[in-house]
Motif scaffolding. Structure first.
Motif, PDB file in Angstrom:
ATOM      1  N   LYS A 185       0.835  -1.203   0.000  1.00  0.00           N
ATOM      2  CA  LYS A 185       0.000   0.000   0.000  1.00  0.00           C
ATOM      3  C   LYS A 185       0.869   1.252   0.000  1.00  0.00           C
ATOM      4  O   LYS A 185       0.538   2.256  -0.636  1.00  0.00           O
ATOM      5  N   SER A 194      -0.508   6.111   4.470  1.00  0.00           N
ATOM      6  CA  SER A 194      -1.397   5.119   3.877  1.00  0.00           C
ATOM      7  C   SER A 194      -1.034   3.722   4.368  1.00  0.00           C
ATOM      8  O   SER A 194      -1.909   2.879   4.580  1.00  0.00           O
ATOM      9  N   ILE A 201      -5.972  -0.976   5.191  1.00  0.00           N
ATOM     10  CA  ILE A 201      -5.241  -2.219   4.937  1.00  0.00           C
ATOM     11  C   ILE A 201      -6.162  -3.427   5.069  1.00  0.00           C
ATOM     12  O   ILE A 201      -6.158  -4.337   4.223  1.00  0.00           O
ATOM     13  N   LYS A 204      -8.373  -3.659   2.152  1.00  0.00           N
ATOM     14  CA  LYS A 204      -7.672  -4.185   0.975  1.00  0.00           C
ATOM     15  C   LYS A 204      -7.541  -5.701   1.056  1.00  0.00           C
ATOM     16  O   LYS A 204      -7.735  -6.409   0.048  1.00  0.00           O
ATOM     17  N   TYR A 265      -1.594  -7.782  -4.615  1.00  0.00           N
ATOM     18  CA  TYR A 265      -2.255  -6.522  -4.261  1.00  0.00           C
ATOM     19  C   TYR A 265      -3.310  -6.156  -5.286  1.00  0.00           C
ATOM     20  O   TYR A 265      -4.325  -5.511  -4.953  1.00  0.00           O
TER      21      TYR A 265
END
Length: 267
Positions: A185, A194, A201, A204, A265
């Motif tokens: 990230k 971030s 997080i 995500k 990711y």
């Protein structure tokens, strides 16, 4: 539904990446070579304080620059680019940016390491385990023998220690889950804050899928373990083994790790 085949394909692509992108691998080999030379020089100058300090600082600086440079691998995988350096004239500016980004990455990693350490310290203090260890150590150092009170608490100490270790492993595992995506990230958003946004997080990871993410981490650990065995074997080669292992194999491991992180990711 858990996609094991997709996870395996992710690592196959990651393992092929350094070979299919030799310029990228060569860039990291050069960085690792310089860092390794500084590292070996540090150990050889341990009796010479000025040189030890100078090469120690150079080693740290190169390590940070390499870490910052490696963040580009993650970012490129996220945004679909294989260009590490657009223009050779930009290298001095890039080195400065890489150093700053490397420092930020180190800070993020340290923060996520400090959290479980603080948790364990507080837990040890609250349970009285810290005081028991201090009393035990003092009596042992004074050679006065261990008194009956301390000795009688040994069984309770062992049970408490096991509980704390279990809690520590659990907290460290959670921090490992969070910190891994935090690095990605950080690379994606180019923002240290971030990387410290726990809610973002966790969101995500949820979008990736917790099962997919855990499988990815297991495969990552297994892949790195196998590559580290290869690194250790290469390191045994006389004279040049350490340099080859840390430059070629070490850089390969870092690239594969970051490529795979960038790919997961984007899931």
């Amino acid at each position: 539904m858990l996609n094991i085949e997709g996870s395996l394909d992710l690592f196959k692509d990651s393992l092929r990446y350094p070979i299919e992108n030799p310029k990228v691998w060569l860039s990291f080999i050069i960085l690792f070579f310089i860092t390794t030379i500084f590292s070996l020089t540090v150990f050889s100058t341990i009796d010479n304080t000025p040189l030890f300090v100078i090469f120690g600082i150079l080693f740290i600086v190169m390590s940070v620059i390499t870490l910052g440079f490696s963040m580009k691998i993650i970012r490129n995988q996220i945004y679909g680019s294989d260009v590490i350096v657009d223009d050779m004239d930009e290298i001095p500016s890039n080195i400065k940016d890489d150093f700053i980004e490397g420092i930020e990455a180190v800070v993020v990693e340290v923060i996520y390491l400090v959290i479980p350490a603080m948790f364990l310290f507080i837990l040890t203090y609250i349970t009285g385990l810290f005081d028991w260890i201090v009393n035990f150590t003092i009596q042992l150092l004074m050679s006065s023998g261990i008194d009956g009170v301390v000795f009688s608490q040994l069984s309770s100490f062992i049970h408490t220690l096991i509980s704390i270790v279990f809690c520590g492993v659990a907290v460290e595992s959670v921090m490992f889950l969070i910190s891994t995506i935090a690095i990605a990230k950080h690379a994606a958003d180019e923002s240290m804050m971030s990387a410290l946004n726990i809610r973002g997080i966790l969101s995500k990871i949820s979008s990736i899928g917790w099962d997919e993410y855990v499988v990815y981490l297991i495969l990552l650990i297994l892949t790195i373990s196998v590559l580290n065995i290869i690194l250790t074997i290469v390191c045994m080669i006389p004279y040049v083994g350490k340099v080859i292992s840390f430059t070629m194999v070490g850089s390969y491991i870092l690239i594969v790790t970051n490529v795979s992180l960038g790919k997961i990711y984007t899931q």
